[in-house]
Enzyme design. Structure first.
Site, short mmCIF file in Angstrom:
data_model
loop_
_atom_site.label_atom_id
_atom_site.label_comp_id
_atom_site.label_asym_id
_atom_site.label_seq_id
_atom_site.Cartn_x
_atom_site.Cartn_y
_atom_site.Cartn_z
N HIS A 163 -7.04 -6.49 -0.86
CA HIS A 163 -5.99 -5.49 -0.71
C HIS A 163 -4.91 -5.86 0.30
CE1 HIS A 163 -4.20 -1.54 -0.90
NE2 HIS A 163 -4.36 -1.38 0.40
N ASP A 187 0.86 -1.19 0.00
CA ASP A 187 0.00 0.00 0.00
C ASP A 187 0.90 1.25 0.00
OD1 ASP A 187 -2.94 0.99 0.46
OD2 ASP A 187 -1.81 1.97 2.05
#
Length: 322
Positions: free
Chosen positions: A295, A105
């Site tokens: 994610h 991320d």
């Protein structure tokens, strides 16, 4: 069996006191694990342990503004130059010249930039769910604003501190949703109406379907930490989005060390085509795809991500652990 997370080592670097969690021999080949938002060094607990057992000196910091690390009050002190200088300072503190940097991320964005801004300190890069994005021709924050409007979460961060307050009021909901198994593929997500794909802060708070893939104890680590620290200093990373773009105009978009991109097949934040052009900018890049994965790739599929990392490190990292 829960992973036992080590106690932190505290170092003073680049004007801040930083908490770093270590595993493995201190004279082993160094690997730095950079977490994303809104996470902590704890996000890398599975890989930290495995890398240490494989003979690497694995280091996972609570990055600037997170967890037990200091939280400057000046927004500009969270720009990409400070963030990457922190990583160079971390290497200095432990006596390492270079390391492989792995990031997820925002941590992924940062470690790719580390290879551009501090190339002499980088032996390789692993982007976990985070491909390399070359510098765009236009301010990316403005592009997002035009495409999605002011409610898009990155745009919302620029305009006020409403998001900071809303997240702090709903910490448990944030980290329940953050770690839910997706109930649709990326193709199914893309077929939704645009308003359902607009990634607003409220969507992080509203109830979602899908089972939580962290244990209650693991999730509580995040809940307890963010109830104590709040979110503002972590969101300040985003408040430098345009400045980071402006201040790197003269940086050559070329990476000359070995790299690995570990792709999450169904991550709504990173469409499948992102990163397809990385060979234009990176001399040596490999790809590994984790199927049925959202994610939070290194926590949702920890064993597979760890295997991919160790395989690549064993083949590519100079001075590899024996």
């Amino acid at each position: 069996m829960p992973v036992v997370f080590p106690e932190p080592t505290f170092i003073t670097i680049n004007g801040i006191r930083m908490a770093v969690y270590e595993a493995g021999p201190k004279d082993g080949p160094p690997v730095v694990l950079a977490h994303g938002w809104p996470e902590l060094a704890y996000a890398w607990r599975h890989q930290l342990k495995a890398l240490g057992e494989a003979g690497y000196h694995a280091m996972a910091p609570d990055q600037r503004g997170y967890g037990l690390t200091e939280k400057p009050c000046v927004i500009r002190e969270y720009d990409i130059h400070h963030l990457t200088a922190d990583m160079a300072g971390l290497l200095d503190a432990f006596g390492h010249d270079r390391a492989v940097f792995a990031g997820h991320d925002w941590g992924g964005i940062m470690v790719w930039q580390m290879a551009l801004l501090h190339p002499g300190r980088v032996a390789g890069v692993i982007g976990a769910g985070a491909p390399f994005f070359p510098r765009s021709r236009r301010d990316p924050e403005q592009v997002m604003r035009e495409a999605w409007g002011p409610d898009w979460y990155i745009c919302d961060f620029q305009d006020s501190r409403r998001a900071d307050e809303a997240m702090l009021t709903n910490v448990e909901a944030i980290f329940t949703n953050q770690f839910r198994k997706l109930t649709r593929s990326y193709a199914e997500y893309q077929a939704l109406p645009k308003e359902d794909r607009n990634r607003t802060i409220q969507k992080r708070i509203d109830p979602r379907p899908g089972r939580v893939f962290l244990s209650d104890a693991e999730r509580q680590v995040y809940i307890d930490t963010y109830r104590r620290t709040g979110f503002t200093s972590t969101i300040d990373w985003y408040r430098n989005w345009s400045w980071n773009w402006e201040s790197t105009a003269d940086v050559e978009q070329k990476i000359r060390v070995p790299c690995l991109y570990i792709q999450a097949a169904d991550d709504p934040a990173v469409p499948p085509g992102f990163g397809d052009d990385m060979e234009q900018y990176i001399d040596d890049v490999e790809r590994y795809r984790v199927e049925d994965c959202g994610h939070c790739i290194q926590q949702e599929h920890p064993e597979e991500v760890t295997r991919a990392m160790l395989d690549w490190l064993g083949r590519k990292y100079p001075g590899q652990a024996g």
